[in-house]
Design a protein around this motif. Structure first.
Motif, short mmCIF file in Angstrom:
data_model
loop_
_atom_site.label_atom_id
_atom_site.label_comp_id
_atom_site.label_asym_id
_atom_site.label_seq_id
_atom_site.Cartn_x
_atom_site.Cartn_y
_atom_site.Cartn_z
N LEU A 1 -6.46 1.95 24.70
CA LEU A 1 -5.69 0.71 24.83
C LEU A 1 -5.62 -0.05 23.50
CD1 LEU A 1 -6.90 -0.69 28.28
CD2 LEU A 1 -4.70 0.39 27.77
N ALA A 2 -6.75 -0.16 22.83
CA ALA A 2 -6.77 -0.90 21.57
C ALA A 2 -5.90 -0.21 20.52
CB ALA A 2 -8.21 -1.03 21.07
N GLY A 3 -5.84 1.11 20.59
CA GLY A 3 -5.01 1.84 19.63
C GLY A 3 -3.53 1.68 19.86
N LEU A 4 -3.15 1.27 21.06
CA LEU A 4 -1.72 1.11 21.38
C LEU A 4 -1.16 -0.24 20.98
CD1 LEU A 4 -1.62 2.73 24.96
CD2 LEU A 4 -0.76 3.71 22.82
N GLU B 1 -9.86 -15.23 15.76
CA GLU B 1 -8.76 -14.76 14.92
C GLU B 1 -7.43 -14.74 15.69
OE1 GLU B 1 -10.15 -10.96 13.68
OE2 GLU B 1 -11.61 -11.78 12.24
N GLY B 2 -7.46 -15.16 16.96
CA GLY B 2 -6.25 -15.20 17.76
C GLY B 2 -5.76 -13.84 18.21
N LEU B 3 -6.66 -12.86 18.26
CA LEU B 3 -6.29 -11.51 18.65
C LEU B 3 -6.80 -11.20 20.06
CD1 LEU B 3 -7.07 -9.74 15.25
CD2 LEU B 3 -4.85 -10.53 16.11
N LEU B 4 -6.51 -10.00 20.54
CA LEU B 4 -6.86 -9.60 21.90
C LEU B 4 -8.04 -8.64 21.87
CD1 LEU B 4 -6.09 -9.51 24.96
CD2 LEU B 4 -4.67 -7.52 24.40
N PRO B 5 -9.24 -9.07 22.33
CA PRO B 5 -10.38 -8.17 22.36
C PRO B 5 -10.29 -7.21 23.55
CG PRO B 5 -11.05 -10.46 22.79
CD PRO B 5 -9.56 -10.43 22.75
N VAL B 6 -10.52 -5.94 23.27
CA VAL B 6 -10.58 -4.92 24.32
C VAL B 6 -12.00 -4.37 24.30
CG1 VAL B 6 -9.66 -2.74 25.17
CG2 VAL B 6 -8.14 -4.35 24.00
N VAL C 1 -7.94 -4.03 33.26
CA VAL C 1 -6.76 -3.17 33.34
C VAL C 1 -7.16 -1.90 34.05
CG1 VAL C 1 -5.02 -1.89 32.04
CG2 VAL C 1 -5.76 -4.16 31.25
N GLY C 2 -6.71 -1.76 35.29
CA GLY C 2 -7.10 -0.63 36.10
C GLY C 2 -6.66 0.70 35.52
N GLY C 3 -7.52 1.69 35.70
CA GLY C 3 -7.23 3.01 35.15
C GLY C 3 -5.99 3.64 35.75
N SER C 4 -5.65 3.26 36.98
CA SER C 4 -4.45 3.82 37.62
C SER C 4 -3.17 3.43 36.90
CB SER C 4 -4.37 3.36 39.09
OG SER C 4 -4.26 1.95 39.17
N LEU C 5 -3.24 2.40 36.07
CA LEU C 5 -2.05 1.92 35.36
C LEU C 5 -1.72 2.79 34.15
CD1 LEU C 5 -2.79 -1.90 35.53
CD2 LEU C 5 -1.05 -0.66 36.84
N LEU C 6 -2.63 3.71 33.78
CA LEU C 6 -2.35 4.56 32.64
C LEU C 6 -1.11 5.41 32.86
CD1 LEU C 6 -5.38 3.84 31.96
CD2 LEU C 6 -5.50 6.09 30.89
N ALA C 7 -0.89 5.78 34.13
CA ALA C 7 0.26 6.62 34.45
C ALA C 7 1.53 5.81 34.70
CB ALA C 7 -0.05 7.48 35.68
N SER C 8 1.42 4.51 34.60
CA SER C 8 2.56 3.64 34.89
C SER C 8 3.54 3.61 33.72
CB SER C 8 2.09 2.21 35.19
OG SER C 8 3.17 1.31 35.24
N GLY C 9 4.80 3.73 34.04
CA GLY C 9 5.81 3.61 32.99
C GLY C 9 5.90 2.23 32.41
N GLY C 10 5.31 1.25 33.11
CA GLY C 10 5.35 -0.12 32.63
C GLY C 10 4.18 -0.50 31.75
N ALA D 1 -16.64 6.61 29.92
CA ALA D 1 -15.22 6.82 30.23
C ALA D 1 -14.44 5.53 30.02
CB ALA D 1 -15.08 7.31 31.68
N MET D 2 -15.03 4.40 30.38
CA MET D 2 -14.39 3.11 30.11
C MET D 2 -14.22 2.90 28.60
SD MET D 2 -16.39 0.70 32.90
CE MET D 2 -15.56 -0.81 32.37
N ASP D 3 -15.20 3.32 27.83
CA ASP D 3 -15.09 3.21 26.37
C ASP D 3 -13.90 4.01 25.85
OD1 ASP D 3 -17.43 1.71 26.45
OD2 ASP D 3 -18.31 2.74 24.72
N GLN D 4 -13.69 5.20 26.40
CA GLN D 4 -12.55 6.02 25.97
C GLN D 4 -11.24 5.29 26.27
OE1 GLN D 4 -12.76 10.41 26.70
NE2 GLN D 4 -14.55 9.84 27.91
N HIS D 5 -11.15 4.71 27.45
CA HIS D 5 -9.95 3.95 27.82
C HIS D 5 -9.76 2.77 26.88
CE1 HIS D 5 -7.57 1.90 31.36
NE2 HIS D 5 -6.82 2.10 30.30
#
Length: 212
Positions: free
Chosen positions: A77-80, A99-104, A9-18, A69-73
């Motif tokens: 993401l995991a918190g969202l 467990e059928g979950l999404l690893p970040v 997940v590119g860092g530029s997408l953080l500012a994306s409304g989507g 910095a990637m760890d911060q991202h």
């Protein structure tokens, strides 16, 4: 446990409304596909670049700061996403997938333990995602970015571009060609249109750029 697709997940997408829709899509896809998310550095890495341009701490310090910095991202993401879980290495990835979950992935601890990549700004999260995909024996690597791939290659059908031309166009980092192992199916897709990732996982093709 076999991983289907590593998704950067590119860092530029953080500012994306989507971004909320993208994260929802990833959570839904994780129910039926074994996905692992690798975050870009985004503004966190930009802060590292800015600090290093003022006072250069040396290549190694800058390298590890950028990976932190990637760890911060990853934490963000995991918190969202309630269905997303922060992981730091392959054993945790396997547990979360079971467990059928999404690893970040927060990659600092894993990368520091083995130190596999050059300490250079030519190595970014693109190459780190490729390295992770190889270590996890993933079948596919998808780089989600604000753009779709090499300029002029994306139309209504699948386009292909060489790894070298992609690096020259600034779509992937300069080390990426060496980081990708033979046989790894690699794509650049627009993260602003998450349905393309859904199509790729369902049909094996979508509108985007396949790197070769």
């Amino acid at each position: 446990m076999t991983v289907d697709t590593v998704v950067k997940v590119g860092g530029s997408l953080l500012a994306s409304g989507g971004l909320p829709f993208l994260l929802t899509t990833l959570g839904e896809l994780a129910r039926s596909h074994r996905l692992v998310v690798v975050p870009g550095g985004g503004p966190f890495a930009d802060a590292v670049r800015g600090a290093c341009s003022l006072h250069d701490p040396g290549a190694s310090a800058a390298h590890w700061m950028a990976i932190l910095a990637m760890d911060q991202h990853a934490h963000w993401l995991a918190g969202l996403r309630p269905a997303a879980c922060l992981v730091t290495g392959p054993d945790e990835v396997a547990k979360v997938l079971a467990e059928g979950l999404l690893p970040v992935l927060a990659p600092f601890r894993w990368l520091q333990a083995v130190d596999p990549l050059p300490h250079d700004w030519h190595v970014t999260s693109d190459s780190i995602a490729a390295w992770v995909a190889a270590r996890l024996s993933a079948r596919r690597l998808v780089l989600l970015k604000s753009l779709e791939g090499v300029p002029g290659t994306c139309g209504d059908i699948v386009a292909e571009a060489s790894l070298r031309s992609s690096a020259l166009a600034g779509i992937v980092d300069e080390y990426f060609e060496r980081a990708v192992e033979p046989g790894l199916e690699s794509w650049v897709l627009s993260g602003r249109e998450p349905q393309r990732l859904s199509e790729l996982l369902r049909d094996g093709r979508t509108r985007g750029t396949r790197l070769r």
